[in-house]
Design an enzyme around this catalytic site. Structure first.
Site, short mmCIF file in Angstrom:
data_model
loop_
_atom_site.label_atom_id
_atom_site.label_comp_id
_atom_site.label_asym_id
_atom_site.label_seq_id
_atom_site.Cartn_x
_atom_site.Cartn_y
_atom_site.Cartn_z
N GLY A 59 -1.44 5.53 -1.45
CA GLY A 59 -2.05 4.22 -1.68
C GLY A 59 -3.44 4.25 -2.29
O GLY A 59 -4.21 3.30 -2.14
N SER A 117 -0.07 8.31 -4.41
CA SER A 117 -0.93 7.97 -5.54
C SER A 117 -0.47 8.58 -6.86
O SER A 117 -1.29 9.06 -7.65
CB SER A 117 -2.38 8.35 -5.24
N HIS A 121 9.58 7.03 6.39
CA HIS A 121 8.33 6.84 5.64
C HIS A 121 7.15 6.81 6.62
O HIS A 121 7.27 6.28 7.73
CB HIS A 121 8.39 5.54 4.83
N LYS A 149 7.88 -1.35 -1.09
CA LYS A 149 7.28 -1.75 0.20
C LYS A 149 7.47 -3.26 0.43
O LYS A 149 8.55 -3.76 0.15
CB LYS A 149 5.81 -1.31 0.25
N GLU A 155 5.11 13.57 1.18
CA GLU A 155 4.05 12.56 0.97
C GLU A 155 2.90 12.80 1.94
O GLU A 155 2.94 12.33 3.09
CB GLU A 155 4.62 11.16 1.23
N GLU A 162 4.68 5.00 6.81
CA GLU A 162 4.28 3.67 7.28
C GLU A 162 5.19 3.18 8.40
O GLU A 162 4.79 2.36 9.22
CB GLU A 162 4.23 2.70 6.09
N ASN A 166 9.21 2.70 -4.55
CA ASN A 166 9.20 2.11 -3.21
C ASN A 166 8.34 0.85 -3.27
O ASN A 166 7.12 0.95 -3.28
CB ASN A 166 8.63 3.15 -2.23
P1 PGA Z 1 1.59 5.14 -3.32
O1 PGA Z 1 2.73 5.10 -2.17
O2 PGA Z 1 2.28 5.57 -4.57
O3 PGA Z 1 1.10 3.75 -3.36
O4 PGA Z 1 0.59 6.13 -2.86
C1 PGA Z 1 3.68 6.10 -2.07
C2 PGA Z 1 4.52 5.85 -0.86
O5 PGA Z 1 3.97 5.42 0.18
O6 PGA Z 1 5.74 6.06 -0.89
#
Ligand code: PGA
Length: 255
Positions: free
Chosen positions: A173, A215, A97, A12, A167, A99, A10
């Site tokens: 993150g 992460s 997601h 982003k 998640e 976010e 992903n």
């Molecule tokens: P990350 O993000 O691997 O940076 O923790 C995962 C995600 O938000 O899909």
């Protein structure tokens, strides 16, 4: 035949130029030529999809969108339809997601997007996750409600095109050591699978892949995939570093 594992990148809102997007994608494409047991999916920002699709030759790698609108036609400024994603050769789409949920997307919208996307032929990666863990286990009912509501009226004939991405928001993150522990992931996956069994019956629920995101790094991927009871990963920031993402693919391939 054993189901393939899944590694989804992903991206982003990165990278920032077409050139960077192309070289990142080229590197992953090269990597997947030696991959047999893992489906690799890259979800770039919408604006890069068409360009990357132009060089998509391998069967081992697919493209996905990071979001989709819940209507197929009409005046909806800024939105992108499932048809458009398919026409840009995306086969997958991430829906719900955290976010996007943080920007106001609720379960009802997520459910509508999932239905539209899968009806129009895309495979849907539904994201769920609690924002915190409490000792009394309240997060479990948060998770099961989020799952049920996000899959409200999801057409059951398309369950073969559903992937659940677990998640936990608090783990997203961060660093290698902030990911959830494999044992906790395994326990949560069992709970999610139980919820899916109540919704769709045990047999069908057993075929829905559950992947983990939050992460995932080169440093923790091996223990997570070996002991987490998952079918793969949704990788955020590490998917922007070609060598690290490729290493995660290798780890999953050989797990
Ligand atoms: P990350 O993000 O691997 O940076 O923790 C995962 C995600 O938000 O899909």
């Amino acid at each position: 035949m054993k189901a393939k594992k899944i590694v989804i990148g992903n991206w982003k809102m990165s990278p920032h130029t077409r050139g960077e997007a192309k070289s990142l994608f080229d590197s992953v494409k090269k990597k997947v030529t030696s991959v047999k047991k893992t489906n690799v999916v890259v979800c770039p920002p919408f604006v890069f999809l068409g360009m990357l699709a132009g060089s998509l030759r391998s069967k081992n790698i697919s493209l996905g969108g990071q979001d989709v609108f819940y209507k197929s036609r009409g005046s909806h400024t800024g939105e992108v339809s499932a048809d458009m994603l398919s026409d840009s050769r995306a086969e997958y789409v991430i829906v719900g997601h955290s976010e996007r949920r943080a920007l106001g997307e609720d379960d009802e919208i997520v459910a509508k997007k999932a239905i539209q996307a899968v009806t129009d032929g895309l495979s849907v990666i539904i994201c769920i996750g609690e924002d915190k863990r409490d000792e009394s286990g309240k997060y479990l009912s948060v998770l099961s409600e989020e799952l049920k509501n996000s899959l409200y009226k999801f057409p059951q004939q398309h369950l073969n095109k559903l992937i659940v991405a677990y998640e936990p928001i608090w783990a997203i993150g961060k660093t290698t050591f902030d990911a959830m522990s494999p044992a906790d992931i395994e326990g949560t996956v069992i709970f999610i699978r139980k919820t899916l069994s109540l919704m769709y019956g045990k047999e069908r629920a057993s075929t829905i892949p559950i992947i983990y995101g939050g992460s995932v790094t080169v440093g923790n991927a091996k223990s997570l995939i070996t002991d987490g009871g998952i079918s793969g990963f949704l990788v955020g920031h590490e998917s922007l570093i070609a060598s690290n993402f490729n290493e995660i693919i290798s780890i999953v391939e050989h797990a």
